[in-house]
Write an enzyme that holds these catalytic residues in place. Structure first.
Site, PDB file in Angstrom:
ATOM      1  CD  GLN B 137      -2.585   1.088   2.697  1.00  0.00           C
ATOM      2  OE1 GLN B 137      -2.026   0.773   3.750  1.00  0.00           O
ATOM      3  NE2 GLN B 137      -3.871   1.364   2.639  1.00  0.00           N
ATOM      4  CD  GLU B 254      -5.407  -0.143   6.605  1.00  0.00           C
ATOM      5  OE1 GLU B 254      -5.740   0.915   6.056  1.00  0.00           O
ATOM      6  OE2 GLU B 254      -4.260  -0.371   7.012  1.00  0.00           O
ATOM      7  CD  GLU B 387      -4.792   9.671  19.030  1.00  0.00           C
ATOM      8  OE1 GLU B 387      -4.436   8.923  18.097  1.00  0.00           O
ATOM      9  OE2 GLU B 387      -4.543   9.413  20.230  1.00  0.00           O
TER      10      GLU B 387
END
Lengths: 356, 404
Positions: B137, B254, B387
């Protein structure tokens, strides 16, 4: 939310509509301000009974609907959302004790009256301020029970007590030999110290050696369902408040520091719901109940503790006022946390079940 | 919210398929591979397969059963979900495992099936199904981590090809990959719509890969440098400027993979209490002597169980609603955090014996424990940091607004 069948969806929607219209938080406030000793509105309880809620886990032959524990949990959750004050949970737990351990005659005598809401019953186990079913000194001789039970919920309206004694569970009717002393807790619901002095007692002879644990697990799971409603209501109210309160020319919901705290609480609420529903489903399936009950109540304790505190903090000063509801939830939350096992008790039990 | 249940096909058809799978396993699964797993193979090293592993991969690949629900036309198994479930059950029963994996299967394949041209699907999907091509990726860059759309690696239009210049980083398995799916900048004037989705050969001239040594001592990630790399136009997926949309879709795959409760449970191995009982000090009553540790393990296990119930609930809700359940958004964040807590407890159970780095005095398992603990710190950073997950939950699920 667990995937529900059509009847469960109807039941939940009915409960949601009823608490919203007939039993909002203002109804609890009115009761509190009246200082009603019973701590609930008999008309409201009659209405709940007419809708069949008092008989959800009682078999049809005894006047119930046998709808199952997940169904009961849906109703109890909705009641928790508006702090609806009623003996539904206490009575249902007592009924489950009679179901598990009662003779045919005892079941025939009590279950129809509990299912119809005509009688109220409650469970009296602990003898001190902390839940500790291993320390019971109430005892029975010649069919008379003596001992003192602490902080018995819904004792004021109860005609029947399911009482833990050194050698098992007993049915004791209110009246001769049963003395109540009110213990007003922060949640302003009905709690009393109950003194039994040579009170006529009938043993629940069935249900095996683990009857008390089995009944307590039901109490833990149903209590968690009420806590789930309580936590959901505080979360929803807090989120709503953050979306409308403006400071620094911004609604508070735009501040990342607050967004992340709400995201954390949302995750907590998700696992709490899964744990509680897992407990209710274990009761319906009959498998892994002790473990599921411990997980449900421990997770409910952890998450409700956190959400009820964060709810006050995130509401700011207004959350400290009696006029605002969020404080009422905090007070109820702590009483429910202590009921049938605080976090330390539950972790110890989980480890013991796991053999470590 | 009643569950819609697919009408069950005739029992006999399912039974027949089950029998077919059993026969296949009996013929092709080498018993010496029983219980092995390739869960981490995608990032754990080159394909230094044993003969048996290769034969097993080829047998599964030929049937398309490593990618059971992908269309048969492109080399997948073409199976219904029911049959895929049977396949999984029978593999598990035989102690067999799926040898086809990696980023091609987990992320790139599903995305290409959705957005790729017919020609691209014919070229790229079958080798993924056969486990022949390793994909990596190309998303993150030194200045585009959580702020991924800030990526700068450029792809300049040169008529029949793009000329690619720039750098990617955190390229998982870059040193072993054959190809990269990458987000590149085709337009500097628009942050999001200037991004395109491009497929790049890792052996093309101008591609240089440097492994990054991590705190765990391993090097599963790389820096990848691109200097005047020519990439044919046919390797553009979707339209120019559609890369952000396609790239985000891929990230959903993912996240699903990083947080799936089931696969995480497998990754985590035996439960903590078993390990504590085996390795910790036990008192006369049969309890862990360290009462604080005992309490913390119980706390962890309670929350871990609640998490597993949540992963299962997300799956059931998604199935019943015919869409992704909104609680799926919390799984990555919760699962990775719990994994880290578990690694910390595993070390505490055995004290310094759990902090061995190398050499005498430590078993293989103990050293793996150290590495796992250190490497596990990456899980709350990659795949959208905790986050970023919190931003997503707050904005998309809770409807909390952006700063005005």
């Amino acid at each position: 939310m667990a995937v529900l069948n059509d009847e469960q969806v109807m039941l939940r929607d009915m409960a949601r509509e009823w608490v919203t219209n007939e039993s909002p938080v203002s109804a609890f406030r009115a009761l509190r301000d009246r200082e009603d000793a019973h701590g609930f509105d008999p008309d409201a309880y009659r209405a709940m009974a007419e809708m069949g809620w008092t008989g959800i886990v009682i078999p049809e032959q005894h006047g119930g609907s046998d709808f199952g524990w997940l169904s009961l949990g849906l109703v109890v959750e909705e009641l928790g959302k508006t702090l609806t004050s009623s003996p539904l949970v206490s009575s249902t737990i007592a009924a489950s004790a009679i179901l598990l351990g009662g003779s045919e005659a005892q079941q025939e005598r009590w279950l129809p009256r509990l299912a119809s809401g005509e009688a109220v019953a409650t469970l009296a186990v602990d003898e001190g301020p902390r839940h500790d079913p291993a320390r019971i000194s109430a005892s029975v001789s010649d069919g008379k029970l003596s001992g003192t039970k602490a902080f018995v919920a819904e004792a004021h309206a109860a005609q029947l007590f399911v009482v833990a004694a050194t050698d098992g569970l007993y049915l004791v009717e209110s009246g001769a030999g049963v003395q109540l002393a009110t213990r007003q807790l922060v949640d302003r619901r009905s709690h009393a110290q109950v003194e039994f002095r040579d009170a006529p007692a009938e043993r629940l002879g069935g249900g095996g050696d683990n009857l008390l644990d089995d009944v307590l697990d039901r109490a833990r799971i149903v209590t968690s369902a009420e806590m789930l409603g309580t936590a959901q209501a505080v979360f929803d109210s807090t989120l709503g408040y953050l979306k409308q309160r403006v400071q620094f020319n911004q609604v508070l919901a735009t501040f990342q520091a607050l967004q992340h705290r709400m995201a954390d609480l949302y995750g907590d609420l998700a696992t709490m719901r899964s744990a509680v529903e897992g407990g209710l489903q274990a009761l319906d399936s009959g498998f892994g109940i002790a473990r599921a009950a411990t997980i449900a109540k421990a997770e409910a304790n952890r998450v409700l503790h956190r959400i009820s505190n964060e709810g006050i903090q995130l509401h700011g000063g207004i959350g400290m006022t009696d006029e605002y509801d969020v404080g009422l939830y905090l007070k109820r939350a702590r009483v429910l946390e202590a009921a049938w096992g605080n976090t330390a008790f539950l972790r110890d039990r989980f480890a013991t079940i796991g053999g470590y | 919210m009643a569950t819609k249940v697919d009408t069950a096909p005739a029992q006999s058809e399912e039974d027949a398929f089950r029998a077919e799978v059993r026969a296949f396993l009996a013929e092709h699964f080498p018993p010496e591979l029983k219980g092995q797993s390739n869960v981490l193979s995608a990032i754990e090293g080159p394909g230094d397969e044993t003969d048996a592993q290769r034969r097993w991969r080829e047998a599964v690949g030929a049937r398309g059963w490593g990618t059971p629900t992908w269309p048969k036309d492109y080399g997948g198994g073409g199976l219904s979900r029911r049959k895929a479930r049977i396949l999984e059950e029978e593999f598990a029963r035989a102690g067999a495992w799926n040898p086809i994996g990696g980023m091609g299967v987990m992320m790139f394949g599903p995305t290409l099936l959705e957005y790729g041209s017919e020609e691209q699907k014919r070229e790229h999907i079958p080798p993924i199904c056969r486990g022949e091509i390793r994909w990596c990726q190309g998303y993150s860059e030194p200045n585009a981590g959580s702020d991924l759309a800030n990526l700068q690696m450029s792809a300049e239009d040169r008529g029949d090809h793009y000329l690619v210049n720039g750098q990617k980083t955190w390229t998982s398995g870059g040193q072993w990959a054959d190809k990269m799916f990458a987000l590149v900048r085709t337009d500097r004037s628009d942050k999001h719509r200037g991004i395109s989705f491009l497929l790049i050969d890792m052996d093309a001239p101008g591609v240089e890969v440097r492994p990054i040594r991590m705190i765990s001592g391993a090097s599963p990630f790389c820096e990848t440098f691109f200097t005047d790399v020519r990439v044919p136009k046919k390797n553009l997926v979707g339209e120019e400027g559609q890369g952000w949309t396609i790239g985000k879709r891929l990230l959903q795959h993912e996240r699903t993979n990083l947080s799936g409760g089931g696969s995480m449970a497998r990754l985590m191995g035996p439960n903590l209490s078993d390990i504590a009982r085996r390795e910790g000090d036990i008192d006369a009553a049969g309890r862990l002597a360290d009462t604080v540790l005992r309490d913390r393990i119980a706390d962890f296990e309670i929350r871990w169980n609640a998490f597993l119930l949540t992963a299962r609930r997300a799956m059931e809700e998604s199935k019943a609603q015919g869409g992704v359940s909104e609680i799926s958004s919390v799984l990555k964040k919760l699962g990775t955090k719990l994994g880290q807590e578990r690694a910390e407890l595993l070390i505490e159970i055995v004290g310094l014996q759990g902090l061995g780095w190398d050499g005498d005095g430590f078993s293989e398992g103990e050293l793996e424990r150290t590495r796992g603990w250190l490497f596990g710190k990456a899980t709350t950073i990659y795949g959208g940091s905790t986050e970023i997950q919190n931003n997503i939950i707050a904005k998309r699920v809770l409807g909390m607004l952006d700063h005005q």
